[in-house]
Each structure stands twice: as C-alpha cells, then as structure tokens.
Scaffold this motif. Structure first.
Motif, PDB file in Angstrom:
ATOM      1  N   UNK A  16      48.077  33.252  34.734  1.00  0.00           N
ATOM      2  CA  UNK A  16      47.749  33.559  33.464  1.00  0.00           C
ATOM      3  C   UNK A  16      46.140  33.546  33.154  1.00  0.00           C
ATOM      4  N   UNK A  17      45.569  32.692  33.431  1.00  0.00           N
ATOM      5  CA  UNK A  17      44.096  32.552  33.494  1.00  0.00           C
ATOM      6  C   UNK A  17      43.319  33.645  34.039  1.00  0.00           C
ATOM      7  N   UNK A  18      43.929  33.997  35.390  1.00  0.00           N
ATOM      8  CA  UNK A  18      43.328  35.209  36.114  1.00  0.00           C
ATOM      9  C   UNK A  18      43.582  36.454  35.512  1.00  0.00           C
ATOM     10  N   UNK A  19      44.540  36.683  34.862  1.00  0.00           N
ATOM     11  CA  UNK A  19      45.062  38.045  34.190  1.00  0.00           C
ATOM     12  C   UNK A  19      44.249  38.070  32.966  1.00  0.00           C
ATOM     13  N   UNK A  20      44.082  36.846  32.158  1.00  0.00           N
ATOM     14  CA  UNK A  20      43.045  36.845  31.112  1.00  0.00           C
ATOM     15  C   UNK A  20      41.462  36.984  31.282  1.00  0.00           C
ATOM     16  N   UNK A  21      41.255  36.699  32.493  1.00  0.00           N
ATOM     17  CA  UNK A  21      39.599  37.099  32.876  1.00  0.00           C
ATOM     18  C   UNK A  21      39.519  38.529  33.477  1.00  0.00           C
ATOM     19  N   UNK A  22      40.519  39.159  33.892  1.00  0.00           N
ATOM     20  CA  UNK A  22      40.656  40.572  34.290  1.00  0.00           C
ATOM     21  C   UNK A  22      40.394  41.316  33.146  1.00  0.00           C
ATOM     22  N   UNK A  23      41.088  40.894  32.039  1.00  0.00           N
ATOM     23  CA  UNK A  23      41.070  41.562  30.676  1.00  0.00           C
ATOM     24  C   UNK A  23      39.765  41.375  29.896  1.00  0.00           C
ATOM     25  N   UNK A  24      39.125  40.123  30.202  1.00  0.00           N
ATOM     26  CA  UNK A  24      37.897  39.967  29.640  1.00  0.00           C
ATOM     27  C   UNK A  24      36.768  40.753  30.213  1.00  0.00           C
ATOM     28  N   UNK A  25      36.958  40.997  31.585  1.00  0.00           N
ATOM     29  CA  UNK A  25      36.074  41.848  32.337  1.00  0.00           C
ATOM     30  C   UNK A  25      36.573  43.283  32.148  1.00  0.00           C
ATOM     31  N   UNK A  26      37.221  43.839  31.060  1.00  0.00           N
ATOM     32  CA  UNK A  26      37.449  45.188  31.053  1.00  0.00           C
ATOM     33  C   UNK A  26      38.603  45.751  31.737  1.00  0.00           C
ATOM     34  N   UNK A  27      39.413  45.157  32.419  1.00  0.00           N
ATOM     35  CA  UNK A  27      40.504  45.576  32.967  1.00  0.00           C
ATOM     36  C   UNK A  27      41.643  45.868  32.149  1.00  0.00           C
ATOM     37  N   UNK A  28      42.454  46.794  32.180  1.00  0.00           N
ATOM     38  CA  UNK A  28      43.632  47.040  31.658  1.00  0.00           C
ATOM     39  C   UNK A  28      44.893  46.257  32.599  1.00  0.00           C
ATOM     40  N   UNK A  29      45.293  45.133  32.090  1.00  0.00           N
ATOM     41  CA  UNK A  29      46.276  44.490  32.916  1.00  0.00           C
ATOM     42  C   UNK A  29      47.704  44.313  32.495  1.00  0.00           C
ATOM     43  N   UNK A  30      48.474  44.977  33.412  1.00  0.00           N
ATOM     44  CA  UNK A  30      49.968  45.281  33.073  1.00  0.00           C
ATOM     45  C   UNK A  30      50.706  43.922  33.827  1.00  0.00           C
ATOM     46  N   UNK A  31      51.195  43.034  33.006  1.00  0.00           N
ATOM     47  CA  UNK A  31      51.780  41.726  33.514  1.00  0.00           C
ATOM     48  C   UNK A  31      53.008  42.118  33.624  1.00  0.00           C
ATOM     49  N   UNK A  32      53.409  41.801  35.167  1.00  0.00           N
ATOM     50  CA  UNK A  32      54.964  42.033  35.242  1.00  0.00           C
ATOM     51  C   UNK A  32      55.434  40.649  35.889  1.00  0.00           C
ATOM     52  N   UNK A  33      56.442  40.230  34.897  1.00  0.00           N
ATOM     53  CA  UNK A  33      56.898  38.576  35.299  1.00  0.00           C
ATOM     54  C   UNK A  33      57.897  38.650  36.074  1.00  0.00           C
ATOM     55  N   UNK A  34      57.399  38.682  37.580  1.00  0.00           N
ATOM     56  CA  UNK A  34      58.294  38.752  38.875  1.00  0.00           C
ATOM     57  C   UNK A  34      59.713  37.894  38.717  1.00  0.00           C
ATOM     58  N   UNK A  35      59.092  36.453  38.980  1.00  0.00           N
ATOM     59  CA  UNK A  35      60.230  35.594  38.943  1.00  0.00           C
ATOM     60  C   UNK A  35      61.293  35.631  37.819  1.00  0.00           C
ATOM     61  N   UNK A  36      60.858  35.662  36.388  1.00  0.00           N
ATOM     62  CA  UNK A  36      61.592  35.742  35.272  1.00  0.00           C
ATOM     63  C   UNK A  36      62.642  36.910  35.433  1.00  0.00           C
ATOM     64  N   UNK A  37      62.125  38.064  35.730  1.00  0.00           N
ATOM     65  CA  UNK A  37      63.102  39.244  35.809  1.00  0.00           C
ATOM     66  C   UNK A  37      63.935  39.006  37.168  1.00  0.00           C
ATOM     67  N   UNK A  38      63.493  38.513  38.180  1.00  0.00           N
ATOM     68  CA  UNK A  38      64.333  38.509  39.314  1.00  0.00           C
ATOM     69  C   UNK A  38      65.310  37.636  39.075  1.00  0.00           C
ATOM     70  N   UNK A  39      65.275  36.516  38.378  1.00  0.00           N
ATOM     71  CA  UNK A  39      66.274  35.412  37.632  1.00  0.00           C
ATOM     72  C   UNK A  39      67.381  36.354  36.932  1.00  0.00           C
ATOM     73  N   UNK A  40      66.960  37.089  36.366  1.00  0.00           N
ATOM     74  CA  UNK A  40      67.741  37.739  35.305  1.00  0.00           C
ATOM     75  C   UNK A  40      68.629  39.095  35.816  1.00  0.00           C
TER      76      UNK A  40
END
Length: 79
Positions: A16-40
């Motif tokens: 979460x903090x890594x993705x936030x840091x990427x966004x703060x540095x101008x990246x467009x981040x698409x978060x794909x919640x792998x484990x949550x989706x795999x369970x579902x």
C-alpha cells in the motif's frame, strides 16, 4: 508511467505504501488485489482477469508482490 500493481493492499501492507509512493511520484497505479480476488473467483479465473486487464490497460510496468499461486503463463502474458 502506468503501473499495474498485482499485490495485497491492506492498511498494514508495505504494498500500500509502495503504491502510494509511486502515485506521489507521478505514476498512474492500477491496484489489482491479487489474493482477495483469488479467494473469491479462484486462481485460474483471477489469472485470466489479470491478463485481460494487462491487454486492456497496456501498462508500462507490471509489479507482482505476494502473488503466491499465480500461473507462470499469466506472468508471461502480462510481460
């Protein structure tokens, strides 16, 4: 830069903090919640969804973190 980040995103996860840091540095981040989706929807269906998302979004970089049971074919397709 567009980044697809397949990972676990909880309040205590470093992803979460890594993705936030990427966004703060101008990246467009698409978060794909792998484990949550795999369970579902199951691992194979989740891999298909991830590959389809890569084809649709065409990210510059794909980051896999804590994707324990991802199929190697899915990683190859995303690359």
């Amino acid at each position: 830069m567009k980044v697809l980040f397949a990972a676990v995103f909880t309040s205590e996860s470093t992803n979460t903090s890594q993705a936030d840091g990427l966004e703060r540095n101008g990246c467009q981040v698409i978060r794909f919640p792998y484990r949550d989706l795999a369970r579902k929807i199951g691992n194979h269906n989740m891999d298909i969804a991830l590959v389809e998302l890569c084809k649709h979004e065409k990210p510059d970089v794909v980051i896999f973190s804590k994707c324990f049971e991802i199929g190697s074919w899915a990683v190859e397709e995303c690359n």
